[in-house]
Motif scaffolding. Sequence first.
Motif, PDB file in Angstrom:
ATOM      1  N   VAL A 141     -11.045   0.961 -19.432  1.00 47.92           N
ATOM      2  CA  VAL A 141     -11.357   1.284 -18.032  1.00 47.92           C
ATOM      3  C   VAL A 141     -12.289   2.495 -17.952  1.00 47.92           C
ATOM      4  CG1 VAL A 141     -10.380   2.094 -15.847  1.00 47.92           C
ATOM      5  CG2 VAL A 141      -9.278   0.236 -17.098  1.00 47.92           C
ATOM      6  N   LEU A 142     -12.038   3.502 -18.776  1.00 50.96           N
ATOM      7  CA  LEU A 142     -12.908   4.681 -18.738  1.00 50.96           C
ATOM      8  C   LEU A 142     -14.319   4.308 -19.177  1.00 50.96           C
ATOM      9  CD1 LEU A 142     -10.544   7.440 -20.179  1.00 50.96           C
ATOM     10  CD2 LEU A 142     -11.191   7.072 -17.805  1.00 50.96           C
ATOM     11  N   THR A 180     -16.455   2.707 -16.403  1.00 56.13           N
ATOM     12  CA  THR A 180     -16.559   3.383 -15.104  1.00 56.13           C
ATOM     13  C   THR A 180     -17.220   4.757 -15.162  1.00 56.13           C
ATOM     14  OG1 THR A 180     -14.330   4.286 -15.329  1.00 56.13           O
ATOM     15  CG2 THR A 180     -14.541   2.215 -14.133  1.00 56.13           C
ATOM     16  N   SER A 181     -18.041   5.042 -16.120  1.00 55.13           N
ATOM     17  CA  SER A 181     -18.736   6.343 -16.185  1.00 55.13           C
ATOM     18  C   SER A 181     -17.775   7.506 -15.962  1.00 55.13           C
ATOM     19  CB  SER A 181     -19.847   6.451 -15.137  1.00 55.13           C
ATOM     20  OG  SER A 181     -20.681   5.347 -15.140  1.00 55.13           O
ATOM     21  N   SER A 182     -16.591   7.445 -16.548  1.00 54.36           N
ATOM     22  CA  SER A 182     -15.666   8.556 -16.332  1.00 54.36           C
ATOM     23  C   SER A 182     -14.879   8.837 -17.603  1.00 54.36           C
ATOM     24  CB  SER A 182     -14.723   8.268 -15.150  1.00 54.36           C
ATOM     25  OG  SER A 182     -14.113   7.008 -15.277  1.00 54.36           O
ATOM     26  N   ALA A 240     -11.071  13.787 -18.544  1.00 52.15           N
ATOM     27  CA  ALA A 240     -11.251  15.085 -17.895  1.00 52.15           C
ATOM     28  C   ALA A 240     -11.454  14.936 -16.387  1.00 52.15           C
ATOM     29  CB  ALA A 240     -12.452  15.806 -18.496  1.00 52.15           C
ATOM     30  N   ASP A 241     -11.686  13.727 -15.908  1.00 54.37           N
ATOM     31  CA  ASP A 241     -11.922  13.518 -14.479  1.00 54.37           C
ATOM     32  C   ASP A 241     -10.632  13.334 -13.682  1.00 54.37           C
ATOM     33  OD1 ASP A 241     -14.720  13.646 -14.673  1.00 54.37           O
ATOM     34  OD2 ASP A 241     -14.781  11.596 -15.413  1.00 54.37           O
ATOM     35  N   MET A 242      -9.495  13.273 -14.358  1.00 58.37           N
ATOM     36  CA  MET A 242      -8.244  13.115 -13.617  1.00 58.37           C
ATOM     37  C   MET A 242      -8.048  14.357 -12.749  1.00 58.37           C
ATOM     38  SD  MET A 242      -7.392  10.230 -14.599  1.00 58.37           S
ATOM     39  CE  MET A 242      -8.872   9.615 -15.384  1.00 58.37           C
ATOM     40  N   GLY A 243      -7.944  14.143 -11.416  1.00 53.78           N
ATOM     41  CA  GLY A 243      -7.950  15.297 -10.535  1.00 53.78           C
ATOM     42  C   GLY A 243      -6.672  15.512  -9.760  1.00 53.78           C
ATOM     43  N   GLY A 244      -5.775  14.542  -9.738  1.00 53.18           N
ATOM     44  CA  GLY A 244      -4.574  14.709  -8.933  1.00 53.18           C
ATOM     45  C   GLY A 244      -3.512  13.716  -9.364  1.00 53.18           C
ATOM     46  N   ILE A 293      -2.299  11.037  -8.039  1.00 53.49           N
ATOM     47  CA  ILE A 293      -2.584   9.610  -7.901  1.00 53.49           C
ATOM     48  C   ILE A 293      -3.428   9.118  -9.078  1.00 53.49           C
ATOM     49  CG2 ILE A 293      -4.587  10.044  -6.393  1.00 53.49           C
ATOM     50  CD1 ILE A 293      -2.272   6.993  -6.243  1.00 53.49           C
ATOM     51  N   ASP A 294      -4.310   9.992  -9.578  1.00 55.09           N
ATOM     52  CA  ASP A 294      -5.130   9.608 -10.731  1.00 55.09           C
ATOM     53  C   ASP A 294      -4.241   9.347 -11.949  1.00 55.09           C
ATOM     54  OD1 ASP A 294      -7.296   9.952  -9.136  1.00 55.09           O
ATOM     55  OD2 ASP A 294      -7.951  11.841 -10.035  1.00 55.09           O
ATOM     56  N   VAL A 333      -2.327   6.082 -11.502  1.00 57.54           N
ATOM     57  CA  VAL A 333      -3.182   4.919 -11.732  1.00 57.54           C
ATOM     58  C   VAL A 333      -3.423   4.748 -13.238  1.00 57.54           C
ATOM     59  CG1 VAL A 333      -5.516   3.984 -11.401  1.00 57.54           C
ATOM     60  CG2 VAL A 333      -4.282   4.980  -9.473  1.00 57.54           C
ATOM     61  N   LEU A 334      -3.665   5.873 -13.892  1.00 61.61           N
ATOM     62  CA  LEU A 334      -3.914   5.826 -15.334  1.00 61.61           C
ATOM     63  C   LEU A 334      -2.682   5.299 -16.073  1.00 61.61           C
ATOM     64  CD1 LEU A 334      -6.391   6.774 -17.028  1.00 61.61           C
ATOM     65  CD2 LEU A 334      -4.990   8.709 -17.707  1.00 61.61           C
TER      66      LEU A 334
END
Lengths: 117, 438
Positions: free
Chosen positions: A69-70, A73-75, A78-82, A84-85, A88-89
């Motif tokens: 998935v990463l 999706t260009s991510s 380190a982009d996990m911000g909260g 909910i992230d 989902v992960l």
Amino acid sequence: MKDLTFATLIAVWEEMFGAGVFWAMVLVAAAITALYVHVLIRDRKMSMRKFLLAQLSMPVGAVAAVWFVLAITSSSLADMGGPIDVLVLLGIAGVGAVGFAILVYVVQSLMRGPERE
Amino acid sequence: MTRVLELAASRRGFLGLAAGGAALAASGGAVQAERVRTTARIAILGAGAGGTAIANRLANRLEGATITIVDGRQQHWYQPGFTLIAAGLKSARYSISQTADWLPQGVTWVPEYAAALDPERKRITTTGGQVVDYDYLIVATGLSLDWDAIEGFSLDQVGQNGVSAHYAGPEYAELSWRALDRFTDQGGVGLFGRPATEMKCAGAPLKITFLAEDIARRKGNRERVQIVYNAQNQALFGLPIVHHKVRQLFDERGIEKRYDHVLTAIDAQRRVATYATPEGDVQTDYDFINVIPPQRAPSVIREAGLSWGDRWLDQGWIEVDRETLRHLRYPEIFGVGDILGVPKGKTAASAKWHQPVVEDHLVAEIQGREGTARFNGYTSCPMITRIGRAMLVEFDYNDNLTPSFPGIIAPLEELWISWLMKEIALKPTYNAMLRGLA
């Protein structure tokens, strides 16, 4: 959007993976599920030995699903911000783990045949 | 733009994606409203996001109507993708499809631009001399980008000498990426900003600023670039609460900001930009500049006398009731999308929410009753703050935040899931909107 229709959800998935990859994944998942049901009916029981190896392989499936998935999706992690992230992960990891465990169980069953008492 | 889906097509759809099949079980297909028989002649001016979507909706809803859509543009542009193209994440192809691919059977497409509109005679005349008479008109022209208002600028400069202009279209967005790529390699001063007029996707100038900073940082060149954002007034964003959040993020990332700076001219050879400020003109040297021009109603609309007479005089947005989207002087005329003279909402997300309102009032009119649907000013902006994160900002006429997932997806938090929505969920939901399905 107020409504979620099945067609829209399919469209989202097609966009996410590309239509070819998405439907290939659906077919593969359906085939593995069908084989799983097939070996369960054939063997008339779950083999705990095969199930153990399947469980041990779950982390591999979890990591692979997250990586996949990463990658599309260009991510990155380190982009996990909260919260909910993370949820989902974890959900993605969970799906990957269960899917891979079923795959491992099926492969063992097909290669080794029914377990003997 | 795109103040894409921003176009927000399916926020809830995406949650469904995250939650897997559970969401599916909870929701069925959209309920098909009963078809209405009529012989009305309906003209739709413009086959962009708003026009195409309403054409599909009306084709599904009405039986026997003569529906004609007038637009000379052969290509359909997915405008919410322009920022991603301008940041090197997608190619120009990502935003390009064909107008004809989205139009339904039973709708006549006149592939010419409107040359004149006479609301008294209820008649459109095209540039090719075709005449389209209507009983009802839906104005969905979108807006015009007034590039000539930036003295010294022309679109053939884009991609060279540090000039970028991703609002101009997918190909220009790709050229803009080349300029940004070079700038973040070589360093220097980068100028960003927005026009003083109303504009589509007011978040887009901020997004490309955030992305430029992030790209320079990823390349290890952050110390070599100076990034300056020029706000047209005293705020970075119309909503005070969002302004403060963006200001805080700009401060954290070392993005400089100048208020009351409106770009009026560039000297592409010398690389000097001129800004109008309350203290007079200010000239600034640059190595990279992102140009977003003033935005106005197309001249055919302004000349037709559909614009407000007491506001936006230099811009010409059409005079509609802000809740019913119906023209205040010509009740047989409705509007969808960027052309509307309403306080907020020049985004694809808003264009999507205009659809059921206009459909309801138009069908009610045909049936001889009063429509009940209301548009509350809903606008959505997945505010990209770096590659991989965005804030899902949604709000209404009253500057209220209107999160689709309160308590789950925080509007002012930089989240990966909001990025996922922007990058992958928006376009399919936008496409569903075009087909009249969302």
